[in-house]
Design a protein around this motif. Sequence first.
Motif, PDB file in Angstrom:
ATOM      1  N   ASN A 243     -22.283 -27.958 113.781  1.00  0.00           N
ATOM      2  CA  ASN A 243     -22.531 -28.481 112.434  1.00  0.00           C
ATOM      3  C   ASN A 243     -21.693 -27.684 111.437  1.00  0.00           C
ATOM      4  O   ASN A 243     -21.921 -26.487 111.217  1.00  0.00           O
ATOM      5  CB  ASN A 243     -24.022 -28.377 112.095  1.00  0.00           C
ATOM      6  N   MET A 244     -20.727 -28.352 110.809  1.00  0.00           N
ATOM      7  CA  MET A 244     -19.800 -27.659 109.906  1.00  0.00           C
ATOM      8  C   MET A 244     -20.516 -26.989 108.736  1.00  0.00           C
ATOM      9  O   MET A 244     -20.028 -26.007 108.173  1.00  0.00           O
ATOM     10  CB  MET A 244     -18.768 -28.654 109.375  1.00  0.00           C
ATOM     11  N   ASN A 245     -21.677 -27.514 108.373  1.00  0.00           N
ATOM     12  CA  ASN A 245     -22.410 -26.944 107.237  1.00  0.00           C
ATOM     13  C   ASN A 245     -22.948 -25.547 107.524  1.00  0.00           C
ATOM     14  O   ASN A 245     -23.315 -24.829 106.591  1.00  0.00           O
ATOM     15  CB  ASN A 245     -23.570 -27.866 106.848  1.00  0.00           C
ATOM     16  N   LEU A 246     -23.001 -25.168 108.803  1.00  0.00           N
ATOM     17  CA  LEU A 246     -23.507 -23.846 109.181  1.00  0.00           C
ATOM     18  C   LEU A 246     -22.395 -22.817 109.365  1.00  0.00           C
ATOM     19  O   LEU A 246     -22.665 -21.671 109.729  1.00  0.00           O
ATOM     20  CB  LEU A 246     -24.328 -23.961 110.461  1.00  0.00           C
ATOM     21  N   ARG A 247     -21.162 -23.218 109.130  1.00  0.00           N
ATOM     22  CA  ARG A 247     -20.042 -22.291 109.295  1.00  0.00           C
ATOM     23  C   ARG A 247     -19.849 -21.453 108.025  1.00  0.00           C
ATOM     24  O   ARG A 247     -18.969 -21.683 107.197  1.00  0.00           O
ATOM     25  CB  ARG A 247     -18.766 -23.042 109.667  1.00  0.00           C
ATOM     26  N   ASP A 248     -20.754 -20.487 107.884  1.00  0.00           N
ATOM     27  CA  ASP A 248     -20.720 -19.539 106.766  1.00  0.00           C
ATOM     28  C   ASP A 248     -20.509 -20.248 105.418  1.00  0.00           C
ATOM     29  O   ASP A 248     -19.498 -20.026 104.722  1.00  0.00           O
ATOM     30  CB  ASP A 248     -19.639 -18.487 106.979  1.00  0.00           C
ATOM     31  N   PRO A 249     -21.452 -21.102 105.012  1.00  0.00           N
ATOM     32  CA  PRO A 249     -21.291 -21.867 103.771  1.00  0.00           C
ATOM     33  C   PRO A 249     -21.322 -20.988 102.521  1.00  0.00           C
ATOM     34  O   PRO A 249     -21.905 -19.891 102.532  1.00  0.00           O
ATOM     35  CB  PRO A 249     -22.490 -22.803 103.797  1.00  0.00           C
ATOM     36  N   ILE A 250     -20.704 -21.463 101.478  1.00  0.00           N
ATOM     37  CA  ILE A 250     -20.684 -20.742 100.204  1.00  0.00           C
ATOM     38  C   ILE A 250     -22.063 -20.822  99.554  1.00  0.00           C
ATOM     39  O   ILE A 250     -22.703 -21.875  99.520  1.00  0.00           O
ATOM     40  CB  ILE A 250     -19.619 -21.337  99.268  1.00  0.00           C
ATOM     41  N   ILE A 251     -22.508 -19.680  99.027  1.00  0.00           N
ATOM     42  CA  ILE A 251     -23.771 -19.601  98.300  1.00  0.00           C
ATOM     43  C   ILE A 251     -23.513 -19.524  96.797  1.00  0.00           C
ATOM     44  O   ILE A 251     -24.177 -20.191  96.012  1.00  0.00           O
ATOM     45  CB  ILE A 251     -24.586 -18.373  98.749  1.00  0.00           C
ATOM     46  N   TYR A 252     -22.563 -18.690  96.406  1.00  0.00           N
ATOM     47  CA  TYR A 252     -22.220 -18.515  94.987  1.00  0.00           C
ATOM     48  C   TYR A 252     -20.712 -18.571  94.813  1.00  0.00           C
ATOM     49  O   TYR A 252     -19.965 -18.097  95.663  1.00  0.00           O
ATOM     50  CB  TYR A 252     -22.726 -17.163  94.460  1.00  0.00           C
ATOM     51  N   ARG A 253     -20.296 -19.156  93.667  1.00  0.00           N
ATOM     52  CA  ARG A 253     -18.877 -19.139  93.317  1.00  0.00           C
ATOM     53  C   ARG A 253     -18.741 -18.767  91.847  1.00  0.00           C
ATOM     54  O   ARG A 253     -19.665 -18.932  91.052  1.00  0.00           O
ATOM     55  CB  ARG A 253     -18.183 -20.465  93.604  1.00  0.00           C
ATOM     56  N   ILE A 254     -17.577 -18.218  91.500  1.00  0.00           N
ATOM     57  CA  ILE A 254     -17.324 -17.769  90.132  1.00  0.00           C
ATOM     58  C   ILE A 254     -16.856 -18.958  89.301  1.00  0.00           C
ATOM     59  O   ILE A 254     -15.887 -19.640  89.659  1.00  0.00           O
ATOM     60  CB  ILE A 254     -16.260 -16.657  90.101  1.00  0.00           C
ATOM     61  N   ARG A 255     -17.534 -19.232  88.203  1.00  0.00           N
ATOM     62  CA  ARG A 255     -17.140 -20.286  87.267  1.00  0.00           C
ATOM     63  C   ARG A 255     -17.420 -19.782  85.853  1.00  0.00           C
ATOM     64  O   ARG A 255     -18.571 -19.774  85.409  1.00  0.00           O
ATOM     65  CB  ARG A 255     -17.945 -21.572  87.514  1.00  0.00           C
ATOM     66  N   LYS A 256     -16.389 -19.359  85.169  1.00  0.00           N
ATOM     67  CA  LYS A 256     -16.581 -18.832  83.815  1.00  0.00           C
ATOM     68  C   LYS A 256     -16.615 -19.996  82.827  1.00  0.00           C
ATOM     69  O   LYS A 256     -15.679 -20.239  82.065  1.00  0.00           O
ATOM     70  CB  LYS A 256     -15.488 -17.827  83.484  1.00  0.00           C
ATOM     71  N   VAL A 257     -17.728 -20.726  82.896  1.00  0.00           N
ATOM     72  CA  VAL A 257     -17.929 -21.930  82.098  1.00  0.00           C
ATOM     73  C   VAL A 257     -19.278 -21.832  81.403  1.00  0.00           C
ATOM     74  O   VAL A 257     -20.265 -21.417  82.024  1.00  0.00           O
ATOM     75  CB  VAL A 257     -17.900 -23.188  82.985  1.00  0.00           C
ATOM     76  N   ARG A 258     -19.328 -22.207  80.156  1.00  0.00           N
ATOM     77  CA  ARG A 258     -20.604 -22.203  79.427  1.00  0.00           C
ATOM     78  C   ARG A 258     -21.520 -23.285  80.012  1.00  0.00           C
ATOM     79  O   ARG A 258     -21.103 -24.410  80.254  1.00  0.00           O
ATOM     80  CB  ARG A 258     -20.362 -22.454  77.933  1.00  0.00           C
ATOM     81  N   HIS A 259     -22.776 -22.921  80.205  1.00  0.00           N
ATOM     82  CA  HIS A 259     -23.759 -23.834  80.790  1.00  0.00           C
ATOM     83  C   HIS A 259     -24.596 -24.475  79.683  1.00  0.00           C
ATOM     84  O   HIS A 259     -24.977 -23.805  78.716  1.00  0.00           O
ATOM     85  CB  HIS A 259     -24.668 -23.068  81.767  1.00  0.00           C
ATOM     86  N   HIS A 260     -24.884 -25.766  79.831  1.00  0.00           N
ATOM     87  CA  HIS A 260     -25.599 -26.501  78.789  1.00  0.00           C
ATOM     88  C   HIS A 260     -27.044 -26.042  78.614  1.00  0.00           C
ATOM     89  O   HIS A 260     -27.671 -26.346  77.592  1.00  0.00           O
ATOM     90  CB  HIS A 260     -25.577 -28.004  79.087  1.00  0.00           C
ATOM     91  N   GLN A 261     -27.590 -25.314  79.573  1.00  0.00           N
ATOM     92  CA  GLN A 261     -28.953 -24.804  79.449  1.00  0.00           C
ATOM     93  C   GLN A 261     -28.996 -23.289  79.271  1.00  0.00           C
ATOM     94  O   GLN A 261     -29.805 -22.778  78.497  1.00  0.00           O
ATOM     95  CB  GLN A 261     -29.770 -25.182  80.698  1.00  0.00           C
ATOM     96  N   THR A 262     -28.139 -22.553  79.966  1.00  0.00           N
ATOM     97  CA  THR A 262     -28.203 -21.084  79.956  1.00  0.00           C
ATOM     98  C   THR A 262     -27.106 -20.436  79.129  1.00  0.00           C
ATOM     99  O   THR A 262     -27.029 -19.200  79.069  1.00  0.00           O
ATOM    100  CB  THR A 262     -28.146 -20.549  81.402  1.00  0.00           C
ATOM    101  N   GLY A 263     -26.256 -21.263  78.515  1.00  0.00           N
ATOM    102  CA  GLY A 263     -25.201 -20.713  77.682  1.00  0.00           C
ATOM    103  C   GLY A 263     -24.214 -19.888  78.480  1.00  0.00           C
ATOM    104  O   GLY A 263     -23.708 -20.316  79.518  1.00  0.00           O
TER     105      GLY A 263
ATOM    106  N   PHE B  91     -14.226 -10.599  88.002  1.00  0.00           N
ATOM    107  CA  PHE B  91     -13.197 -11.285  88.796  1.00  0.00           C
ATOM    108  C   PHE B  91     -12.906 -12.662  88.201  1.00  0.00           C
ATOM    109  O   PHE B  91     -13.752 -13.258  87.534  1.00  0.00           O
ATOM    110  CB  PHE B  91     -13.661 -11.442  90.250  1.00  0.00           C
ATOM    111  N   ASP B  92     -11.705 -13.156  88.485  1.00  0.00           N
ATOM    112  CA  ASP B  92     -11.317 -14.478  87.993  1.00  0.00           C
ATOM    113  C   ASP B  92     -11.986 -15.585  88.804  1.00  0.00           C
ATOM    114  O   ASP B  92     -12.431 -15.369  89.946  1.00  0.00           O
ATOM    115  CB  ASP B  92      -9.793 -14.640  88.083  1.00  0.00           C
ATOM    116  N   ASP B  93     -12.004 -16.776  88.225  1.00  0.00           N
ATOM    117  CA  ASP B  93     -12.527 -17.941  88.948  1.00  0.00           C
ATOM    118  C   ASP B  93     -11.821 -18.085  90.294  1.00  0.00           C
ATOM    119  O   ASP B  93     -10.583 -18.015  90.367  1.00  0.00           O
ATOM    120  CB  ASP B  93     -12.301 -19.223  88.148  1.00  0.00           C
ATOM    121  N   GLY B  94     -12.600 -18.286  91.335  1.00  0.00           N
ATOM    122  CA  GLY B  94     -12.031 -18.527  92.658  1.00  0.00           C
ATOM    123  C   GLY B  94     -11.582 -17.295  93.399  1.00  0.00           C
ATOM    124  O   GLY B  94     -11.165 -17.400  94.557  1.00  0.00           O
TER     125      GLY B  94
END
Length: 556
Positions: free
Chosen positions: A182-202, A165-168
């Motif tokens: 508490n707004m932080n408990l309203r089904d918060p995001i756990i994972y999001r798609i980011r097709k970006v190279r990571h400085h540690q995991t490549g 899937f595409d980013d977002g």
Amino acid sequence: MTEAAPPANFLHTIIADDLASGRRQQVVTRFPPEPNGYLHIGHAKSISVNFGLAEAFGGVCNLRFDDTNPEKEDQEFIDSIQQDIRWLGYQWAGEVHYASSYFQQLYDWAVHLVEQGHAYVCDLSADEAREYRGTLTEAGRNSPYRERSVAENLELLAAMKAGEFDDGAKVLRAKIDMAAPNMNLRDPIIYRIRKVRHHQTGDDWCIYPTYDFAHGQGDAIEGVTHSICTLEFEDHRPLYEWFLEHLPVEAAPRQYEFGRLNTSYTITSKRKLKQLVDDNVVAGWDDPRMPTIAGMRRRGYTPAALRKFCEMVGTTRGDGIVDVAMLEHAIRDDLNTNAPRAMCVLDPLKVVLVNYPEDQQQTLTVPSHPNRDDLGERELPFGRELMIDRDDFREEANKKYKRLVIGKRVRLRNACIIEAVEAIKDSEGNIVKVHCRMIEDTFGKDPADGVKAKGVIHWVAAHGGQRAELRIYDRLFNHEAPDKGSDDLMSYINPESLLVKQGCWIEPGLVDAAPESHFQFEREGYFVADRYDHSSDTPVFNLTIGLRDTWASAGS
């Protein structure tokens, strides 16, 4: 005399109680910076709290980079953060930790939440998600994708991980309560798609966990006992605890919050600090006017003074603004005790001692510090021609002027008494040198010995001194609250925050000073040999701080 009470630190009390009751056997804290910029004065406080508490109770403190947002992170920031911590005098336990080291475990735990019916894949766009989330006074609405089956959620999460899937396009959300106050408990995001190279995991991952999901679980993996955050994370604590309760983690860290350190005339927003760098308002993250630890180091602030300042402020549950004068007092107090003395003439004017032999030179041996015999002595050349500061001479002056005047006497610091005889001018009437008479037999004489002088001025021998560059730094902002006084931050930039003075005259011992050596230039202020630009060929000194606070008297 009654001893002053120690600075407030409620965390010290909590930890002491935990150890005394047996709830904890060892203290494990952590410092978890995001490597998306240089650390600033607020981080210095957090470092001192986390590492300081571990030290105080014989525990350990981990350094863990919260590297869950690779788009904004860089190895430069990772290196600088480690350097800052070491410079402040702290050392983390074992190897450096990274949230990215736990990506597989975090993903497995995300799968666990899905399998238990506690997480789901959501297709709402960012704008739609904001609309569904509700407001502080209005409950949110369930996502139309909230009731997907466990099997479908597992399949979609695996497809997200595989890059299908595409980013977002999709996110993984915890299923908690869209009506929670508490707004932080309203089904918060756990994972999001980011097709970006990571400085540690490549390129191993194209989905990344959020800070809220990675934080508590990272603490649990490392066995952190006291997870200490600044007060803005207080509303995140219920979510921190929710994840720990719903995941098969072995450890049970507790989160505690303290008031963050904010100082007047300062900004600590990384976004705004980056703007100053990107717009060339300053010469990089370590510009001596920046509130970054690297900038303060280059300015000449000392680790001992910064740690003392953090201790003076105390650790409490309240946010507030600390007067930057308290920081400046800590710096000044440390340097007054520890910085050797030296002489530097910022605006040289030549003095010729007409009754001193032209071919004669001598060396004076003087103390490096008036109260520190352990700092030794230094040698000053002395001869017929000297340099004094142009502001230390007038042809005529009233009685309040305590420096060199025609027909009047002053003492040269650590040397003799002189009397001005004549001002020599060029064709345009500018004074180019001053002829003076040395008063015989006044070297090393106490004023009580009978020969009187109106004041004391500093000097450097013309034949032994060397030219140097001095960078005169002042506060970057001329507004007490530059973050809040105006939307236009640049309108509060102090136009006199940096003045570069070429051709200053320094005593010879300063030429070979090591970079980052501190000195009190007598009557001028505390200076440091620039960390990068200072050399024996081109001496460069930065003004760390004046001998006294001049802002209050200036009405700033």
